[in-house]
Design a protein around this motif. Structure first.
Motif, short mmCIF file in Angstrom:
data_model
loop_
_atom_site.label_atom_id
_atom_site.label_comp_id
_atom_site.label_asym_id
_atom_site.label_seq_id
_atom_site.Cartn_x
_atom_site.Cartn_y
_atom_site.Cartn_z
N ASP A 176 0.83 -1.19 0.00
CA ASP A 176 0.00 0.00 0.00
C ASP A 176 0.88 1.25 0.00
OD1 ASP A 176 -2.73 1.11 0.26
OD2 ASP A 176 -1.98 1.86 2.17
N ALA A 177 0.23 2.41 -0.17
CA ALA A 177 0.96 3.68 -0.21
C ALA A 177 1.68 3.98 1.10
CB ALA A 177 0.00 4.82 -0.54
N ASP A 178 1.26 3.37 2.22
CA ASP A 178 1.94 3.61 3.48
C ASP A 178 3.25 2.84 3.60
OD1 ASP A 178 1.17 1.00 4.02
OD2 ASP A 178 -0.10 1.51 5.73
N ARG A 179 3.51 1.91 2.68
CA ARG A 179 4.75 1.13 2.60
C ARG A 179 4.95 0.23 3.81
NH1 ARG A 179 8.89 5.66 -0.10
NH2 ARG A 179 7.40 6.35 -1.69
N LEU A 180 3.89 0.01 4.58
CA LEU A 180 3.94 -0.86 5.73
C LEU A 180 2.98 -2.04 5.63
CD1 LEU A 180 4.18 1.43 8.91
CD2 LEU A 180 5.81 -0.33 8.19
N HIS A 181 1.96 -1.92 4.78
CA HIS A 181 0.92 -2.93 4.71
C HIS A 181 0.72 -3.41 3.28
CE1 HIS A 181 -0.16 -0.54 8.39
NE2 HIS A 181 -0.07 -1.77 8.87
N LEU A 182 0.39 -4.68 3.15
CA LEU A 182 0.20 -5.28 1.84
C LEU A 182 -1.11 -4.84 1.19
CD1 LEU A 182 1.31 -8.92 2.69
CD2 LEU A 182 2.59 -7.29 1.29
N THR A 183 -1.12 -4.86 -0.12
CA THR A 183 -2.35 -4.66 -0.88
C THR A 183 -3.17 -5.95 -0.87
OG1 THR A 183 -1.33 -5.42 -2.91
CG2 THR A 183 -1.19 -3.04 -2.42
N ALA A 184 -4.34 -5.90 -1.50
CA ALA A 184 -5.18 -7.10 -1.62
C ALA A 184 -4.41 -8.23 -2.29
CB ALA A 184 -6.45 -6.77 -2.40
N GLY A 185 -3.64 -7.91 -3.33
CA GLY A 185 -2.86 -8.94 -4.01
C GLY A 185 -1.80 -9.56 -3.11
N GLY A 186 -1.19 -8.76 -2.26
CA GLY A 186 -0.21 -9.28 -1.33
C GLY A 186 -0.85 -10.19 -0.29
N HIS A 187 -1.99 -9.78 0.24
CA HIS A 187 -2.69 -10.61 1.22
C HIS A 187 -3.13 -11.94 0.60
CE1 HIS A 187 -2.99 -8.18 4.87
NE2 HIS A 187 -3.10 -7.12 4.10
N ARG A 188 -3.54 -11.90 -0.66
CA ARG A 188 -3.95 -13.15 -1.31
C ARG A 188 -2.78 -14.13 -1.39
NH1 ARG A 188 -4.51 -11.71 -6.34
NH2 ARG A 188 -2.82 -13.01 -7.13
N ARG A 189 -1.59 -13.62 -1.65
CA ARG A 189 -0.42 -14.49 -1.70
C ARG A 189 -0.08 -15.06 -0.33
NH1 ARG A 189 3.23 -13.87 -6.39
NH2 ARG A 189 2.13 -12.69 -7.99
#
Length: 269
Positions: A176-189
């Motif tokens: 995500d833009a905060d550079r600390l949390h994953l996007t939806a695609g990252g969470h899916r992985r």
């Protein structure tokens, strides 16, 4: 816990309890209603589709330090005696300028020692990491944390999911833009990585790199850095300096081990 690839002969785990901070709460995987989904909800949905009557609790609260997770979440989770328990914590600690690593190790010992005996399978993780001003300073402590988790996993028979060692999860497009949390695609992985660690049949290669993309120009990078500093870095530093947390006053995401109505969330697309 050995799980057959055939859900008719062995449907798989019938309950899941997730402990942790913002990573397990699901930031920044936003649903249309503004709530967070995240890898644990995705995993629960897939397990629920396989196991009728599946139950799920998520005790995670954003911003929590390891001591808070141990004090507030471990005993309730242990009492639930779930088939699968996931425990992720400590990253908020190692990102702080001052940290007592002996205390961190002792807290991990306490948590794993309490959780492992009462669940069917305990899952620990090396959290994913990308390069940036918030993570690079704490990287040696992160690796010390993960080394101790490996020792505890070997001692207690837990599973370790190594997200930190997966290059694709360092790709900025999965953050995500905060550079600390994953996007939806990252969470899916991440959900897929845990799914496979439980011995369930793979739906995708969660380590597969993203398609090549042209790097942003210098101007675009500088503009993104300025937005990040203004919207995310400055508030994060402010909370550290004042002892506040983004999770202050927030309840656990899903505090009780209850049946989970998965719908189609998390199923293969």
């Amino acid at each position: 816990m050995e799980i057959s690839s055939d859900p008719a002969t062995h449907p798989g785990p019938s309950s899941l309890v997730a402990l942790g901070d913002s990573f397990t709460e699901g930031m920044s995987d936003l649903r249309p209603d503004g709530s967070y989904r995240g890898w644990a909800d995705l995993l629960a949905a897939r397990l629920a589709a396989r196991s009728p009557g599946f139950r799920y609790a998520n005790l995670a609260v954003r911003g929590k330090l390891l001591g808070q997770i141990v004090d507030d979440q471990v005993a309730p989770a242990a009492a639930m005696r779930a088939d699968v328990v996931t425990f992720v914590g400590g990253l908020n600690d190692v990102l702080r300028p001052r940290i007592d690593m002996d205390r961190v190790r002792a807290l991990l010992d306490r948590a794993v020692g309490a959780l492992a005996p009462g669940c069917g399978r305990l899952v620990l993780m090396h959290s994913p990491g990308r390069h940036g001003p918030l993570l690079d300073a704490g990287r040696p402590r992160m690796e010390e944390l993960y080394a101790h988790l490996d020792t505890l996993a070997a001692r207690h028979g837990a599973v370790v999911v190594d997200l930190y060692g997966a290059p694709v999860l360092g790709d900025p497009r999965l953050w995500d833009a905060d550079r600390l949390h994953l996007t939806a695609g990252g969470h899916r992985r991440v959900a897929e990585a845990v799914w496979q660690a439980l011995g369930l049949p793979a739906e995708e290669d969660w380590r597969a790199p993203l398609p090549p993309a042209a790097p942003p120009g210098w101007g675009g990078r500088r503009a993104a850095d300025l937005r990040f500093a203004r919207r995310h870095l400055a508030p994060w530093i402010g909370r550290r300096l004042t002892g506040r947390s983004s999770g202050d006053g927030r309840p656990a995401k899903r505090p009780e081990l209850l049946p989970y109505d998965s719908g189609t969330e998390g199923l293969p697309r």
